[in-house]
Design a protein around this motif. Structure first.
Motif, PDB file in Angstrom:
ATOM      1  N   VAL A 278       0.856  -1.187   0.000  1.00  0.00           N
ATOM      2  CA  VAL A 278       0.000   0.000   0.000  1.00  0.00           C
ATOM      3  C   VAL A 278       0.890   1.235   0.000  1.00  0.00           C
ATOM      4  O   VAL A 278       2.011   1.221   0.525  1.00  0.00           O
ATOM      5  N   GLN A 279       0.373   2.312  -0.562  1.00  0.00           N
ATOM      6  CA  GLN A 279       1.165   3.529  -0.676  1.00  0.00           C
ATOM      7  C   GLN A 279       1.145   4.354   0.604  1.00  0.00           C
ATOM      8  O   GLN A 279       2.094   5.061   0.911  1.00  0.00           O
ATOM      9  N   VAL A 280       0.043   4.259   1.362  1.00  0.00           N
ATOM     10  CA  VAL A 280      -0.088   5.065   2.575  1.00  0.00           C
ATOM     11  C   VAL A 280      -0.348   4.159   3.767  1.00  0.00           C
ATOM     12  O   VAL A 280      -0.837   3.035   3.622  1.00  0.00           O
ATOM     13  N   SER A 281      -0.031   4.664   4.945  1.00  0.00           N
ATOM     14  CA  SER A 281      -0.401   4.001   6.187  1.00  0.00           C
ATOM     15  C   SER A 281      -1.682   4.656   6.677  1.00  0.00           C
ATOM     16  O   SER A 281      -1.721   5.861   6.923  1.00  0.00           O
TER      17      SER A 281
ATOM     18  N   SER B 101      12.953  -7.885   7.340  1.00  0.00           N
ATOM     19  CA  SER B 101      13.155  -7.253   6.037  1.00  0.00           C
ATOM     20  C   SER B 101      11.864  -6.635   5.499  1.00  0.00           C
ATOM     21  O   SER B 101      11.888  -5.897   4.508  1.00  0.00           O
ATOM     22  N   ILE B 102      10.755  -6.916   6.141  1.00  0.00           N
ATOM     23  CA  ILE B 102       9.471  -6.362   5.719  1.00  0.00           C
ATOM     24  C   ILE B 102       9.508  -4.842   5.894  1.00  0.00           C
ATOM     25  O   ILE B 102       9.887  -4.331   6.941  1.00  0.00           O
ATOM     26  N   LYS B 103       9.087  -4.115   4.862  1.00  0.00           N
ATOM     27  CA  LYS B 103       9.128  -2.654   4.905  1.00  0.00           C
ATOM     28  C   LYS B 103       7.894  -2.125   5.615  1.00  0.00           C
ATOM     29  O   LYS B 103       6.765  -2.314   5.136  1.00  0.00           O
ATOM     30  N   ARG B 104       8.117  -1.448   6.759  1.00  0.00           N
ATOM     31  CA  ARG B 104       7.029  -0.965   7.592  1.00  0.00           C
ATOM     32  C   ARG B 104       7.144   0.537   7.808  1.00  0.00           C
ATOM     33  O   ARG B 104       8.250   1.111   7.813  1.00  0.00           O
ATOM     34  N   PRO B 105       6.023   1.225   8.038  1.00  0.00           N
ATOM     35  CA  PRO B 105       6.088   2.655   8.382  1.00  0.00           C
ATOM     36  C   PRO B 105       6.820   2.857   9.699  1.00  0.00           C
ATOM     37  O   PRO B 105       6.689   2.055  10.627  1.00  0.00           O
TER      38      PRO B 105
ATOM     39  N   ASN C  17       8.625   8.848   8.872  1.00  0.00           N
ATOM     40  CA  ASN C  17       8.830   8.355   7.508  1.00  0.00           C
ATOM     41  C   ASN C  17       7.470   8.098   6.863  1.00  0.00           C
ATOM     42  O   ASN C  17       6.804   7.101   7.151  1.00  0.00           O
ATOM     43  N   ALA C  18       7.036   9.014   6.008  1.00  0.00           N
ATOM     44  CA  ALA C  18       5.719   8.915   5.392  1.00  0.00           C
ATOM     45  C   ALA C  18       5.770   8.356   3.980  1.00  0.00           C
ATOM     46  O   ALA C  18       4.747   8.282   3.305  1.00  0.00           O
ATOM     47  N   GLU C  19       6.929   7.995   3.512  1.00  0.00           N
ATOM     48  CA  GLU C  19       7.076   7.553   2.132  1.00  0.00           C
ATOM     49  C   GLU C  19       6.887   6.046   2.001  1.00  0.00           C
ATOM     50  O   GLU C  19       7.654   5.261   2.543  1.00  0.00           O
ATOM     51  N   GLY C  20       5.827   5.640   1.277  1.00  0.00           N
ATOM     52  CA  GLY C  20       5.626   4.230   0.985  1.00  0.00           C
ATOM     53  C   GLY C  20       6.407   3.852  -0.267  1.00  0.00           C
ATOM     54  O   GLY C  20       7.263   4.624  -0.727  1.00  0.00           O
TER      55      GLY C  20
END
Length: 650
Positions: A436-439, A495-499, A503-506
């Motif tokens: 997803v692009q946003v949290s 390694s999972i990319k999390r917010p 850091n607001a950039e997805g």
């Protein structure tokens, strides 16, 4: 005590959604005008030695709202005294000749002031007729076993153990919602890990919350059977459905004696539970006969439980109430917890829940308090009783957070239990299903998912309408239980990319565990034929308890404007389809996608004809399917606001 329906609707009594701790800030109660606030700390506190205690004097303070009480105490193991607003001096009994630091706090409707403290002083004698007990209380734990801007079970266990070592007469209690609406580490194992965790944390008593009834009574009896603590329910029509066998059953009250003091506990659950759980979840069969538990806010059962606890010798009676403080408004604290505190008779301490807020004050001489949800904090109360008269002379409260907790190292045994379940969970749930692009947000004041358009609400409603090809879709805000990706689901795979903070950039990776965290109930998406009249009724119900209720509607295929200043039942001022055509309030037929929970009357949506209901697919599976479809097409899933919901009159 009977709370009027009008009063209930005005203050919005339903629970705030299970707040994701990553979006939560700890704060004092909000005020509605600059002229109102919690009082300032008293000035010029002086202490002198006296027979049996310490004579404490202070200079009073003004407040807006007016100061109603003062609390004089000396920390853990002390004998707090609560006096009226006009008092400026009191003898605080001491329980030993150990050196203590005395503090005085001013109280009004909005809360309790900071403490004005003295230098350490050594009493020359102490009282033999006074004793103090300590109560450790939390609520709305919702299976938050892992530390995530919260304690987590292992750190709570360690701090509770330290608190018990400081005060022999310590009781550990919950005001309900221990299970249900929980992260997968609890929900995926039928909530057993949470009960095991509470046993290890040393709980003595718990009341019930509405989420204890998210599953049927057969499941709840299993939870009672596994509990090493006592469950209490004083406002249930019957407890036959909560008899788990082998001597394990819910009680209308319980009395426990420690360090020579008997403490009675009663439990009061929100009467809205019937609207907030699946139909049938309060039904049972006992001795071959069918029955249904009804939950009422009428006083007789509650009064009987208080009287029975006192008849059993209770020096102190504590009410564990699954109702909450909602807001401070024009000089008054508002919410059903406050109503109970002001009207309950024979109760000495009132401990609330349900609205996931921090609150502490004194009403009718009774300390009244509640904490945030998910183990973010707990209350540590000292309650002093005159054992000769059997009367409570006062109570004090400290709000304990991870910042001011005395112990920073988690309990090893509890941590090992959490790790055991976590390892099994990650093996199942650390499966990437999309990006997803946003949290997406959750909570806030008011909670964003319960008071207006919400990005996840929009997306999930669009997904369901598209899958089943219906005219419209309707999702309830109370079904959104976390951010997305979920801050309350911690991947084992680092390694999972999390917010992260700042850091607001997805894009952000979405795991199976995220989907089952934001939708933990196991509801089933369904379709149903409805009329325009029923759609209007559904929307009016959805906005009827703005701004904190779980029934708030997230829609697809339609747009609406709600004027929240208008009377309940006439708040929807515009309801149109995507072409701008008004949706008629008549017998015109449409198709609607929604959850089976909503279709069958959950959250007050009782306007549908369920004979026309088609039960389709598990909610989490449908959302996973949509995420995977985007990923297979090389797309990052987009979620956004588009103006389909407009709120005016705020």
């Amino acid at each position: 005590m009977k709370l009027s329906l009008q009063r209930r609707l005005r203050v919005g009594l339903a629970a705030v959604a299970a707040t994701a701790l990553g979006a939560l800030t700890l704060s004092t109660p909000a005020v509605s005008a600059e002229t109102y606030s919690i009082p300032t700390a008293p000035a010029k506190v002086a202490v002198s030695q006296a027979v049996g205690g310490l004579r404490v004097n202070w200079t009073g303070v003004d407040g807006a709202p007016d100061v109603t009480h003062y609390i004089v105490s000396a920390g853990q193991g002390s004998c707090p005294v609560i006096v009226g607003a006009n008092s400026r001096s009191v003898l605080m009994p001491t329980l030993s000749t150990k050196s203590v630091t005395v503090q005085v706090q001013a109280v009004n409707e909005y809360g309790i002031s900071a403490a004005a403290k003295t230098a350490a002083v050594t009493p020359i004698s102490y009282s033999t007729k006074h004793k103090s007990v300590q109560i450790l209380q939390l609520s709305d734990f919702h299976g938050q076993l892992e530390p995530n801007s919260s304690f987590g079970a292992a750190l709570l266990a360690a701090n509770f153990k330290a608190d018990r070592s400081a005060v022999a007469g310590t009781f550990t209690v919950s005001s309900g919602d221990n299970i249900g609406a929980a992260p997968p580490i609890s929900s995926q194992f039928a909530e057993v890990p949470t009960i095991e965790g509470m046993n290890l944390m040393g709980f003595d008593v718990s009341g019930f919350g509405n989420h204890e009834h998210d599953r049927n009574l057969t499941h709840l009896r299993q939870m009672i059977r596994k509990s090493d603590f006592t469950w209490v329910a004083s406002n249930y029509s019957t407890l036959k459905g909560l008899d788990a066998g082998n001597g394990k059953r819910a009680k209308t009250y319980t009395v426990i004696e420690r360090d020579g003091v008997k403490v009675g506990f009663i439990g009061i659950n929100t009467s809205q539970t019937v609207e907030q759980v699946m139909p049938g979840n309060l039904d049972f069969t006992y001795a071959g006969k069918k029955g249904t538990v009804t939950i009422t806010d009428n006083a007789p059962g509650i009064d009987r439980a208080v009287a029975a606890a006192k008849a059993a010798g209770a020096h102190v009676v504590v009410a564990l109430i699954h109702e909450g403080w909602n807001t401070n408004q024009d000089g008054k604290a508002v919410g059903p917890l406050i109503d109970y505190a002001k009207s309950l008779k024979g109760v000495d301490v009132v401990l609330g829940a349900h609205s996931h807020q921090t609150y502490s004050s004194v009403h009718n001489g009774k300390l009244t308090a509640m904490v945030r949800n998910a183990g973010a904090q707990y209350n540590r109360l000292q309650v002093c009783v005159n054992t000769e008269t059997g009367k409570v002379v006062g109570s004090s409260n400290e709000l304990i957070t991870t910042a001011n907790a005395s112990v920073k190292t988690p309990d090893a045994t509890t941590a090992a239990m959490v790790t055991r379940f976590k390892s099994s969970l990650n093996a199942k749930m650390d499966v990437k299903v999309g990006q997803v692009q946003v949290s997406t947000p959750i909570a806030g004041t008011p909670p964003v998912q319960r008071s207006g358009e919400h990005v996840f609400g929009n997306w999930s409603a669009d997904v369901v309408r598209a899958k089943y090809g219906t005219d419209f879709a309707l999702m309830n805000g109370g079904g959104i239980r976390s951010t997305f990706p979920a801050t309350t689901y911690v991947p084992g795979d680092k390694s999972i990319k999390r917010p992260t903070a700042g850091n607001a950039e997805g894009p952000w990776d979405v795991l199976l565990g995220d989907v089952y965290t934001i939708h933990p109930f196991g509801n089933v998406f369904s379709t149903i034929e409805v009329t325009g009249t029923q759609i209007w009724a559904a929307m009016e119900n959805g906005v009827s308890r703005y701004p904190t209720d779980g029934r708030w509607p997230h829609v697809s295929g339609m747009k609406f404007t709600v004027d929240v200043s208008k009377p309940v039942g006439s708040r929807i001022v515009s309801l149109v389809d995507l072409k701008g055509n008004p949706i008629p309030k008549d017998g015109t037929k449409f198709t609607l996608a929604l959850t089976d929970f909503v279709a069958k009357g959950g959250d007050g949506y009782n306007m549908f004809d369920i004979s026309k209901l088609n039960v389709r697919d598990l909610d989490a599976e449908v959302l996973v399917e949509a995420l995977k479809a985007d990923a297979a097409a090389g797309k990052v899933t987009q979620m956004k606001l588009d103006g389909r919901t407009t709120v005016i009159g705020k």
